[in-house]
Design an enzyme around this catalytic site. Structure first.
Site, PDB file in Angstrom:
ATOM      1  N   VAL A 124      42.609  25.121  34.893  1.00  0.00           N
ATOM      2  CA  VAL A 124      43.453  24.478  35.922  1.00  0.00           C
ATOM      3  C   VAL A 124      44.043  23.196  35.365  1.00  0.00           C
ATOM      4  O   VAL A 124      45.254  22.979  35.418  1.00  0.00           O
ATOM      5  CB  VAL A 124      42.635  24.196  37.196  1.00  0.00           C
ATOM      6  CG1 VAL A 124      43.484  23.427  38.197  1.00  0.00           C
ATOM      7  CG2 VAL A 124      42.111  25.483  37.802  1.00  0.00           C
TER       8      VAL A 124
ATOM      9  N   ASP B  60      39.298  15.325  28.245  1.00  0.00           N
ATOM     10  CA  ASP B  60      38.253  16.338  28.340  1.00  0.00           C
ATOM     11  C   ASP B  60      37.044  15.885  27.517  1.00  0.00           C
ATOM     12  O   ASP B  60      37.204  15.299  26.451  1.00  0.00           O
ATOM     13  CB  ASP B  60      38.759  17.706  27.838  1.00  0.00           C
ATOM     14  CG  ASP B  60      37.904  18.848  28.375  1.00  0.00           C
ATOM     15  OD1 ASP B  60      38.370  19.559  29.273  1.00  0.00           O
ATOM     16  OD2 ASP B  60      36.742  18.982  27.911  1.00  0.00           O
TER      17      ASP B  60
ATOM     18  N   THR C 239      33.270  23.309  39.469  1.00  0.00           N
ATOM     19  CA  THR C 239      32.320  23.184  40.584  1.00  0.00           C
ATOM     20  C   THR C 239      31.562  24.518  40.674  1.00  0.00           C
ATOM     21  O   THR C 239      31.851  25.356  41.534  1.00  0.00           O
ATOM     22  CB  THR C 239      33.036  22.892  41.927  1.00  0.00           C
ATOM     23  OG1 THR C 239      34.148  23.784  42.049  1.00  0.00           O
ATOM     24  CG2 THR C 239      33.517  21.465  41.991  1.00  0.00           C
TER      25      THR C 239
ATOM     26  N   THR D 254      37.517  22.994  43.633  1.00  0.00           N
ATOM     27  CA  THR D 254      37.130  23.618  44.900  1.00  0.00           C
ATOM     28  C   THR D 254      35.749  23.134  45.328  1.00  0.00           C
ATOM     29  O   THR D 254      34.793  23.200  44.553  1.00  0.00           O
ATOM     30  CB  THR D 254      37.100  25.147  44.734  1.00  0.00           C
ATOM     31  OG1 THR D 254      38.396  25.582  44.305  1.00  0.00           O
ATOM     32  CG2 THR D 254      36.743  25.830  46.038  1.00  0.00           C
TER      33      THR D 254
ATOM     34  N   CYS E   3      35.794  31.559  40.928  1.00  0.00           N
ATOM     35  CA  CYS E   3      36.241  31.165  42.278  1.00  0.00           C
ATOM     36  C   CYS E   3      35.557  32.012  43.355  1.00  0.00           C
ATOM     37  O   CYS E   3      34.736  31.541  44.122  1.00  0.00           O
ATOM     38  CB  CYS E   3      37.754  31.366  42.418  1.00  0.00           C
ATOM     39  SG  CYS E   3      38.730  30.433  41.280  1.00  0.00           S
TER      40      CYS E   3
ATOM     41  N   ARG F 177      33.134  34.645  32.893  1.00  0.00           N
ATOM     42  CA  ARG F 177      32.311  33.947  33.899  1.00  0.00           C
ATOM     43  C   ARG F 177      32.047  34.816  35.129  1.00  0.00           C
ATOM     44  O   ARG F 177      32.972  35.363  35.731  1.00  0.00           O
ATOM     45  CB  ARG F 177      32.981  32.640  34.324  1.00  0.00           C
ATOM     46  CG  ARG F 177      32.845  31.527  33.303  1.00  0.00           C
ATOM     47  CD  ARG F 177      33.531  30.268  33.751  1.00  0.00           C
ATOM     48  NE  ARG F 177      34.978  30.402  33.749  1.00  0.00           N
ATOM     49  CZ  ARG F 177      35.785  29.403  34.106  1.00  0.00           C
ATOM     50  NH1 ARG F 177      35.290  28.248  34.536  1.00  0.00           N
ATOM     51  NH2 ARG F 177      37.099  29.566  34.053  1.00  0.00           N
TER      52      ARG F 177
HETATM   53  N1  SAJ Z   1      38.584  41.981  43.051  1.00  0.00           N
HETATM   54  C1  SAJ Z   1      38.204  43.184  43.624  1.00  0.00           C
HETATM   55  N2  SAJ Z   1      39.017  43.747  44.552  1.00  0.00           N
HETATM   56  C2  SAJ Z   1      40.189  43.159  44.950  1.00  0.00           C
HETATM   57  C3  SAJ Z   1      40.550  41.916  44.364  1.00  0.00           C
HETATM   58  C4  SAJ Z   1      39.734  41.347  43.412  1.00  0.00           C
HETATM   59  O1  SAJ Z   1      37.164  43.748  43.296  1.00  0.00           O
HETATM   60  O2  SAJ Z   1      40.889  43.720  45.787  1.00  0.00           O
HETATM   61  C5  SAJ Z   1      37.699  41.363  42.056  1.00  0.00           C
HETATM   62  C6  SAJ Z   1      38.352  41.151  40.704  1.00  0.00           C
HETATM   63  O3  SAJ Z   1      38.173  42.278  39.880  1.00  0.00           O
HETATM   64  C7  SAJ Z   1      37.582  39.943  40.169  1.00  0.00           C
HETATM   65  C8  SAJ Z   1      37.242  39.162  41.433  1.00  0.00           C
HETATM   66  O4  SAJ Z   1      37.369  40.078  42.521  1.00  0.00           O
HETATM   67  O5  SAJ Z   1      36.392  40.364  39.539  1.00  0.00           O
HETATM   68  C9  SAJ Z   1      38.150  37.962  41.669  1.00  0.00           C
HETATM   69  O6  SAJ Z   1      39.455  38.435  41.534  1.00  0.00           O
HETATM   70  P1  SAJ Z   1      40.734  37.554  42.042  1.00  0.00           P
HETATM   71  O7  SAJ Z   1      41.930  38.435  41.959  1.00  0.00           O
HETATM   72  O8  SAJ Z   1      40.421  36.929  43.328  1.00  0.00           O
HETATM   73  O9  SAJ Z   1      40.917  36.484  40.890  1.00  0.00           O
HETATM   74  P2  SAJ Z   1      40.407  34.982  40.760  1.00  0.00           P
HETATM   75  O10 SAJ Z   1      38.956  34.861  40.806  1.00  0.00           O
HETATM   76  O11 SAJ Z   1      41.113  34.449  39.567  1.00  0.00           O
HETATM   77  O12 SAJ Z   1      40.975  34.287  42.085  1.00  0.00           O
HETATM   78  C10 SAJ Z   1      42.101  33.459  42.003  1.00  0.00           C
HETATM   79  C11 SAJ Z   1      41.917  32.483  43.131  1.00  0.00           C
HETATM   80  N3  SAJ Z   1      42.856  31.419  42.987  1.00  0.00           N
HETATM   81  C12 SAJ Z   1      42.457  30.172  43.279  1.00  0.00           C
HETATM   82  O13 SAJ Z   1      41.335  29.903  43.642  1.00  0.00           O
HETATM   83  C13 SAJ Z   1      43.467  29.123  43.098  1.00  0.00           C
HETATM   84  C14 SAJ Z   1      42.133  33.185  44.464  1.00  0.00           C
HETATM   85  O14 SAJ Z   1      42.221  32.205  45.509  1.00  0.00           O
HETATM   86  C15 SAJ Z   1      43.398  33.974  44.470  1.00  0.00           C
HETATM   87  O15 SAJ Z   1      43.534  34.636  45.730  1.00  0.00           O
HETATM   88  C16 SAJ Z   1      43.314  35.017  43.377  1.00  0.00           C
HETATM   89  O16 SAJ Z   1      43.254  34.267  42.134  1.00  0.00           O
HETATM   90  C17 SAJ Z   1      44.518  35.917  43.396  1.00  0.00           C
HETATM   91  O17 SAJ Z   1      45.247  35.922  44.387  1.00  0.00           O
HETATM   92  O18 SAJ Z   1      44.637  36.678  42.431  1.00  0.00           O
END
Ligand code: SAJ
Length: 451
Positions: free
Chosen positions: A26, A45, A100, A137, A277, A348
């Site tokens: 970020v 950093d 966090t 967060t 997240c 992670r």
């Molecule tokens: N996942 C599923 N099914 C889904 C969507 C995701 O199993 O329908 C899994 C993914 O494989 C992964 C985990 O959930 O293992 C998280 O996936 P994610 O698409 O939510 O990706 P992140 O963790 O990078 O979430 C970020 C977050 N962004 C911020 O916190 C600023 C989240 O709020 C966003 O909604 C997300 O990206 C996004 O929209 O892709």
């Protein structure tokens, strides 16, 4: 002392100096974004490796979208250091973008927020009214609860020496359409004037909506519930992915049918929920609710469903192999992908870890291939495959991460090298009919499996 008009004038003229503490997924894109917006930037950093790489114009994060935007060595108004004490006196506004995480017993770990706050506050000049913004967060109340005691201990006065605010990061790794310059932002601050100034500042960073939403806790709560909602929605489809196969119904068929309704929000069942997240932030909300004696029952239950998915999938894999005459203590499993999410190199909280641990505990040998990760990023006990075309002698291939590289594997060649041609699509992204035609015995999360 920076008056409100001073800050406003500096923002308008582009002479505002912005510090970013924490140059990770970020912080680094945020620092680059503000620099590209014309501001003088000081990036800090604690990792000397990160500082050295950034100074050399190299990307220390696993996000490939950052590769092409790294400032070259010697770029003007781009200062990188491992010392907050060096950077802070040069900054009007300082953004704190530190991790966090959660502890091993699933409690919020605010040590980085406290540590970074202390490093910054100790270096703030009395009377400078430096604005310090937490972006990490957290749960409602953290900014004040964690930073106020340190500010008081150091004899600083809010409104004279500094101001504090909260503006949650909404960065989506591996998603160039939602980088720091294209996402809406919300700002919480006890002082509305400072809040509105920060609206002006962040409006220089992003083309999307930026708004002051009132006190710190409102902005803190907004971010954490964004991810809580996502975790609950994913938990629902994961729970359905366990129910429908028992009814001899494919959950993806059901979701496709339901998605024809205008307000049905579709999520995809999978081998599990990883990242820094979604599987983490709900524990911050759970903790805060517990602090005020209100149990977060739904949030807790959703976390349990998602945390259990890798273990459930491991049990299905064990049964599938047994059904095809392969016992656990003789079985060899190949994971396609290890990262928590497609197109990023970030292990992670990846569900690949508990999936592997469960398989290894059953005596299964586990190999993994992920072109987005270095061999050293896999845990002990995992046989790292670096060249997928040489993979052979496995009993089942499990798609864990929907990397484009995984979808583009030569599955016809791989099936010819398998000892048992079992394939499990853990992300529901493969064309199983086509793969069946190529000789695979296909199974998938949420699909009836005849067990
Ligand atoms: N996942 C599923 N099914 C889904 C969507 C995701 O199993 O329908 C899994 C993914 O494989 C992964 C985990 O959930 O293992 C998280 O996936 P994610 O698409 O939510 O990706 P992140 O963790 O990078 O979430 C970020 C977050 N962004 C911020 O916190 C600023 C989240 O709020 C966003 O909604 C997300 O990206 C996004 O929209 O892709």
């Amino acid at each position: 002392m920076n008056s409100v008009s001073d800050i406003t004038a500096k923002i308008a003229s582009g002479h505002l100096r912005v510090g970013i503490i924490g140059l990770g997924y970020v912080g680094l894109p945020t620092a680059i974004g503000f620099h590209d917006a014309g501001f003088e930037v000081w990036g800090v950093d604690v990792s000397q490796r990160t500082v050295d790489m950034v100074k050399a114009g190299k990307n220390p994060t696993g996000d490939p979208d950052v590769d092409d935007i790294m400032p070259a060595p010697g770029t003007p108004n781009w200062h990188i250091t491992n010392s907050a004490a060096e950077a802070v006196p040069h900054c009007d506004v300082i953004l704190v973008t530190v991790p966090t995480p959660i502890t091993h017993d699933l409690k919020p770990d605010l040590s980085y927020v406290a540590g970074a706050g202390r490093d910054v506050f100790q270096a703030i000049s009395k009377g400078s009214r430096t604005i310090v913004v937490l972006e990490s967060t957290v749960y409602p109340g953290v900014t004040a609860q964690t930073w106020h005691p340190i500010i008081e201990e150091l004899g600083l006065v809010i409104g004279e020496d500094l101001e504090i605010a909260y503006c949650p990061e909404r960065f989506n790794p591996g998603d160039s359409a939602h980088g720091v310059r294209q996402v809406a932002r919300v700002i919480g601050c006890e002082n509305p004037e400072i809040g509105e100034e920060l609206v002006q500042l962040y409006s220089k960073l992003t083309t999307e909506d930026v708004r002051y939403v009132g006190k710190l806790e409102v902005a803190e709560a907004a971010k954490v519930i964004e991810n809580v909602q996502r975790d609950i929605n994913i938990a629902l489809v994961n729970e359905l992915a366990r129910i429908f196969p028992a009814l001899d119904v494919d959950v993806e068929d059901v979701l496709s049918a339901a998605a024809t309704k205008w307000n049905f929000h579709r999520y995809t069942p999978g081998v599990g929920v990883g990242g820094h997240c979604i599987p983490v932030d709900p524990y911050y909300m759970i903790q805060r609710a517990a602090d005020v004696g209100i149990p977060a029952e739904l949030i807790t239950a959703a976390r349990a469903v998602n945390r259990n998915m890798p273990v459930h999938v491991a049990e299905v894999i064990r049964k599938l192999m047994s059904k095809h005459g392969v016992e656990a203590n003789d079985a060899r499993v190949l994971l396609l992908g290890w990262s928590y999410k497609a197109e990023v190199g970030d292990p992670r909280e990846t569900p690949a870890a508990p999936l592997s641990e469960t398989l290894l505990a059953n005596g299964v040998k586990v190999s993994a291939w992920d072109p987005h990760l270095e061999p050293g990023q896999f845990p002990q006990g995992i046989d790292v495959v670096e060249d997928i075309s040489s993979a052979q002698g496995y009993d089942i291939a499990i798609l864990v991460t929907a990397h484009k590289a995984c979808l583009e594997i030569d599955f016809t060649k791989l099936v010819s090298n398998m000892r048992t041609p079992l394939l499990y699509d853990g992300r529901r992204v493969l064309n199983l009919d086509e793969l069946t035609g190529a000789g695979w015995i296909c199974h998938a999360v949420g699909r009836p499996n005849g067990l």
